[in-house]
Design a protein around this motif. Structure first.
Motif, PDB file in Angstrom:
ATOM      1  N   GLU A 197       3.866   6.700  11.737  1.00  0.00           N
ATOM      2  CA  GLU A 197       3.598   7.329  10.242  1.00  0.00           C
ATOM      3  C   GLU A 197       2.226   6.399  10.359  1.00  0.00           C
ATOM      4  OE1 GLU A 197       4.536   9.824   7.542  1.00  0.00           O
ATOM      5  OE2 GLU A 197       4.939  10.203   9.384  1.00  0.00           O
ATOM      6  N   GLY A 198       1.460   6.470   9.909  1.00  0.00           N
ATOM      7  CA  GLY A 198       0.211   5.482   9.751  1.00  0.00           C
ATOM      8  C   GLY A 198       0.179   5.374   8.160  1.00  0.00           C
ATOM      9  N   ILE A 228       3.096  -5.120  11.872  1.00  0.00           N
ATOM     10  CA  ILE A 228       2.780  -4.250  12.746  1.00  0.00           C
ATOM     11  C   ILE A 228       1.914  -5.216  14.018  1.00  0.00           C
ATOM     12  CG2 ILE A 228       0.072  -4.623  13.197  1.00  0.00           C
ATOM     13  CD1 ILE A 228      -0.507  -4.860  10.423  1.00  0.00           C
ATOM     14  N   ASP A 229       2.752  -5.819  14.074  1.00  0.00           N
ATOM     15  CA  ASP A 229       2.944  -6.856  16.147  1.00  0.00           C
ATOM     16  C   ASP A 229       4.601  -6.737  16.527  1.00  0.00           C
ATOM     17  OD1 ASP A 229       1.947  -8.772  17.900  1.00  0.00           O
ATOM     18  OD2 ASP A 229       3.103 -10.346  17.072  1.00  0.00           O
ATOM     19  N   GLN A 230       5.842  -6.182  15.340  1.00  0.00           N
ATOM     20  CA  GLN A 230       6.163  -6.000  16.528  1.00  0.00           C
ATOM     21  C   GLN A 230       6.341  -4.230  16.546  1.00  0.00           C
ATOM     22  OE1 GLN A 230       9.748  -6.361  13.374  1.00  0.00           O
ATOM     23  NE2 GLN A 230       9.858  -4.008  12.674  1.00  0.00           N
ATOM     24  N   THR A 231       5.499  -3.380  15.850  1.00  0.00           N
ATOM     25  CA  THR A 231       5.577  -2.256  15.598  1.00  0.00           C
ATOM     26  C   THR A 231       4.824  -1.712  17.568  1.00  0.00           C
ATOM     27  OG1 THR A 231       4.903  -1.582  13.716  1.00  0.00           O
ATOM     28  CG2 THR A 231       4.280  -0.220  14.755  1.00  0.00           C
ATOM     29  N   SER A 251       7.827   4.170  12.567  1.00  0.00           N
ATOM     30  CA  SER A 251       7.201   4.934  11.522  1.00  0.00           C
ATOM     31  C   SER A 251       7.520   3.643  10.239  1.00  0.00           C
ATOM     32  CB  SER A 251       7.848   5.705  11.679  1.00  0.00           C
ATOM     33  OG  SER A 251       7.234   6.861  12.028  1.00  0.00           O
ATOM     34  N   LEU A 252       8.818   3.485  10.307  1.00  0.00           N
ATOM     35  CA  LEU A 252       9.024   2.664   8.767  1.00  0.00           C
ATOM     36  C   LEU A 252       8.044   1.240   9.249  1.00  0.00           C
ATOM     37  CD1 LEU A 252      11.102   2.054   6.776  1.00  0.00           C
ATOM     38  CD2 LEU A 252      12.845   1.365   8.275  1.00  0.00           C
ATOM     39  N   SER A 253       8.626   0.661  10.481  1.00  0.00           N
ATOM     40  CA  SER A 253       7.748  -0.708  10.638  1.00  0.00           C
ATOM     41  C   SER A 253       6.352  -0.262  10.125  1.00  0.00           C
ATOM     42  CB  SER A 253       7.957  -0.828  11.870  1.00  0.00           C
ATOM     43  OG  SER A 253       8.897  -1.548  12.336  1.00  0.00           O
ATOM     44  N   ASP A 260      -5.136   1.740   8.500  1.00  0.00           N
ATOM     45  CA  ASP A 260      -5.867   2.030   9.389  1.00  0.00           C
ATOM     46  C   ASP A 260      -7.699   2.681   8.925  1.00  0.00           C
ATOM     47  OD1 ASP A 260      -3.721   2.792  11.301  1.00  0.00           O
ATOM     48  OD2 ASP A 260      -2.605   4.496   9.883  1.00  0.00           O
ATOM     49  N   ASN A 261      -7.682   2.908   7.918  1.00  0.00           N
ATOM     50  CA  ASN A 261      -9.056   3.176   7.229  1.00  0.00           C
ATOM     51  C   ASN A 261      -8.865   2.455   5.784  1.00  0.00           C
ATOM     52  OD1 ASN A 261     -10.966   4.286   6.832  1.00  0.00           O
ATOM     53  ND2 ASN A 261     -10.583   7.024   6.276  1.00  0.00           N
ATOM     54  N   PRO A 262      -8.536   1.161   5.669  1.00  0.00           N
ATOM     55  CA  PRO A 262      -8.971   0.480   4.120  1.00  0.00           C
ATOM     56  C   PRO A 262     -10.123   0.724   3.755  1.00  0.00           C
ATOM     57  CG  PRO A 262      -8.720  -1.041   6.170  1.00  0.00           C
ATOM     58  CD  PRO A 262      -8.730   0.336   6.761  1.00  0.00           C
ATOM     59  N   SER A 263     -11.066   1.620   4.289  1.00  0.00           N
ATOM     60  CA  SER A 263     -12.238   1.825   2.439  1.00  0.00           C
ATOM     61  C   SER A 263     -11.990   3.273   2.187  1.00  0.00           C
ATOM     62  CB  SER A 263     -13.044   2.153   3.076  1.00  0.00           C
ATOM     63  OG  SER A 263     -13.124   3.864   4.582  1.00  0.00           O
ATOM     64  N   ALA A 264     -10.390   3.943   2.856  1.00  0.00           N
ATOM     65  CA  ALA A 264      -9.979   5.325   2.073  1.00  0.00           C
ATOM     66  C   ALA A 264      -9.541   4.740   1.369  1.00  0.00           C
ATOM     67  CB  ALA A 264     -10.275   6.148   3.112  1.00  0.00           C
ATOM     68  N   VAL A 265      -9.167   3.139   1.046  1.00  0.00           N
ATOM     69  CA  VAL A 265      -7.520   3.594  -0.374  1.00  0.00           C
ATOM     70  C   VAL A 265      -9.293   3.427  -2.043  1.00  0.00           C
ATOM     71  CG1 VAL A 265      -6.638   1.797  -0.992  1.00  0.00           C
ATOM     72  CG2 VAL A 265      -6.639   2.171   1.267  1.00  0.00           C
TER      73      VAL A 265
END
Length: 422
Positions: A409-410, A388-391, A263-265, A415-420
């Motif tokens: 944690e997301g 992201i790779d280590q996750t 989650s931290l990663s 996960d949904n860049p357009s929402a930003v």
């Protein structure tokens, strides 16, 4: 470069830490995980007490030299604390407490004076420009607050997340950071906050209300120490955090370790603390935004993830805490996955070392994420990609250990860049 050199030595020592001969058991790993937590929080408490001493020196003799010493003590206090963040997300006691000491970002106008560009009101936050330091009493959201004397109780009980607004951060490291540095008005240009020492000098006061600013700074520092004392007690033998971990059983305890790492990663560091700011090119989204210390806070988060994987922690006095490791548990099931995750963790550490090097030699983190800075953006993005790779490898470790599916944690930024941008 002094801070970075010590950081790299610390990380190297963690990675080199060895565990006792023989196969590690889950119980051994969990015991060592708790011992590392205790050591980190003890170091965080010790460095907070050093910060208090430096702030007391500033108050007794306000000068640019004593202000610089207080700022340096604050910077030093961040290094052990950030290594504790890997204990979040899986340990409810830590999550329920964390907002007291490390909540961000904050609407600084609730605390003290701000530049005219900050504005005087916000539809989302009735406390946006309350300026507690300037106003012994004030009314916000229909409530009259008596702040005649600024105490730890006032900050914790009435102002922290006042009106249920998360941006009303009245306590913890970042409230203290704002008081020591002031606003960073440079945007993505060079420079951190430049509050003068005379803001803490009643005899030559700038900014007004110097006595009350001193009250706030000392109350916030005392409260930080008290909160850290509580968490140290939680991780001592028989403490509530140890009990909660033990009550989960061996599989649940190991799942807790991996939940914190993943989650931290992913959602917290790669997403909320890094990708979001990079997408928005917004320095307000950097973690230590007043002091320009963000690169170090991010780096020590990554060191903390390495700590719990390798089962080792280098204390601020240079001594080592080490024992049975998660790496050993994974290797006993699938050596290739253990090696893969170790390599990914090393790669992310190297990516954050590159961020640090750039921060110390080229430009601060808030400049790196600035619009049009292709080279700086790329260095930050490389660090995000490594996380992201280590996750993905952490998720493979979950499967190898035959644990139930763990929800990391997301972040909309990943996960949904357009929402930003909505």
């Amino acid at each position: 470069m002094r801070l970075i050199k010590s950081a790299l030595l610390s990380a190297s020592a963690v990675i080199m830490a060895s565990t006792a001969a023989g196969a590690a058991t889950s119980t051994d790993v969990l015991d060592n995980y708790g011992d590392i937590a205790l050591a980190i929080y003890e170091d965080s408490l010790a460095s907070a007490k050093d910060l208090k001493s430096a702030i007391d020196g500033l108050v007794a003799n306000p000068s640019e030299e004593t202000l610089a010493a207080a700022r340096q003590a604050w910077l030093a206090s961040r290094n052990p604390y950030q290594q504790s963040e890997v204990y979040r997300f899986g340990n409810a006691i830590v999550d329920d407490w964390e907002g007291k000491v490390n909540a961000w970002p904050l609407d600084e106008g609730m605390i003290d004076y701000t530049d005219a560009s900050y504005g005087v009101e916000s539809e989302e936050n009735p406390y946006y420009a309350a300026n507690v330091i300037a106003n012994p009493t004030f009314t916000a959201a229909g409530e009259t607050i008596d702040a005649t004397v600024i105490t730890a109780e006032l900050l914790a009980d009435q102002l922290q997340e006042a009106g249920e607004v998360e941006a009303n951060v009245a306590t913890g490291y970042h409230a203290i950071e704002f008081l020591l540095w002031g606003q960073d008005l440079n945007g993505t240009d060079a420079g951190a906050g430049t509050r003068p020492a005379t803001d803490f000098d009643p005899a030559n006061c700038t900014g007004g209300n110097c006595e009350r600013r001193i009250q706030y700074l000392q109350a916030a520092t005392d409260l930080l120490i008290s909160d850290l004392e509580d968490m140290v007690a939680n991780w001592k033998d028989g403490g509530d955090a140890r009990k909660e971990l033990a009550d989960k059983g061996e599989a649940g305890g190991v799942a807790t370790i991996l939940t914190g790492m993943g989650s931290l990663s992913y959602g917290e560091l790669a997403g909320e603390r890094m990708k979001l700011g990079l997408m928005l090119n917004d320095p307000e989204e950097e973690h230590d935004c007043f002091s320009d210390n963000t690169h170090m806070s991010h780096y020590y988060d990554v060191v903390g993830i390495n700590n719990v994987f390798h089962g080792g922690y280098t204390r601020i006095d240079g001594t080592e805490v080490s024992g049975a490791s998660l790496k050993e548990l994974i290797a006993a099931k699938d050596p290739a996955v253990a090696e893969e995750l170790e390599a990914k963790l090393a790669a992310s550490l190297a990516a954050f070392e590159a961020v640090n090097t750039r921060a110390e030699t080229v430009e601060a983190y808030d400049q790196m994420i600035g619009e049009g800075n292709a080279e700086g953006n790329a260095v930050v993005q490389a660090a995000i990609d490594a996380l992201i790779d280590q996750t993905a490898s952490i998720q493979r470790a979950v499967k190898v250990l035959e644990l139930e599916d763990i929800a990391f944690e997301g972040s909309d930024s990943l996960d949904n860049p357009s929402a930003v941008f909505q």
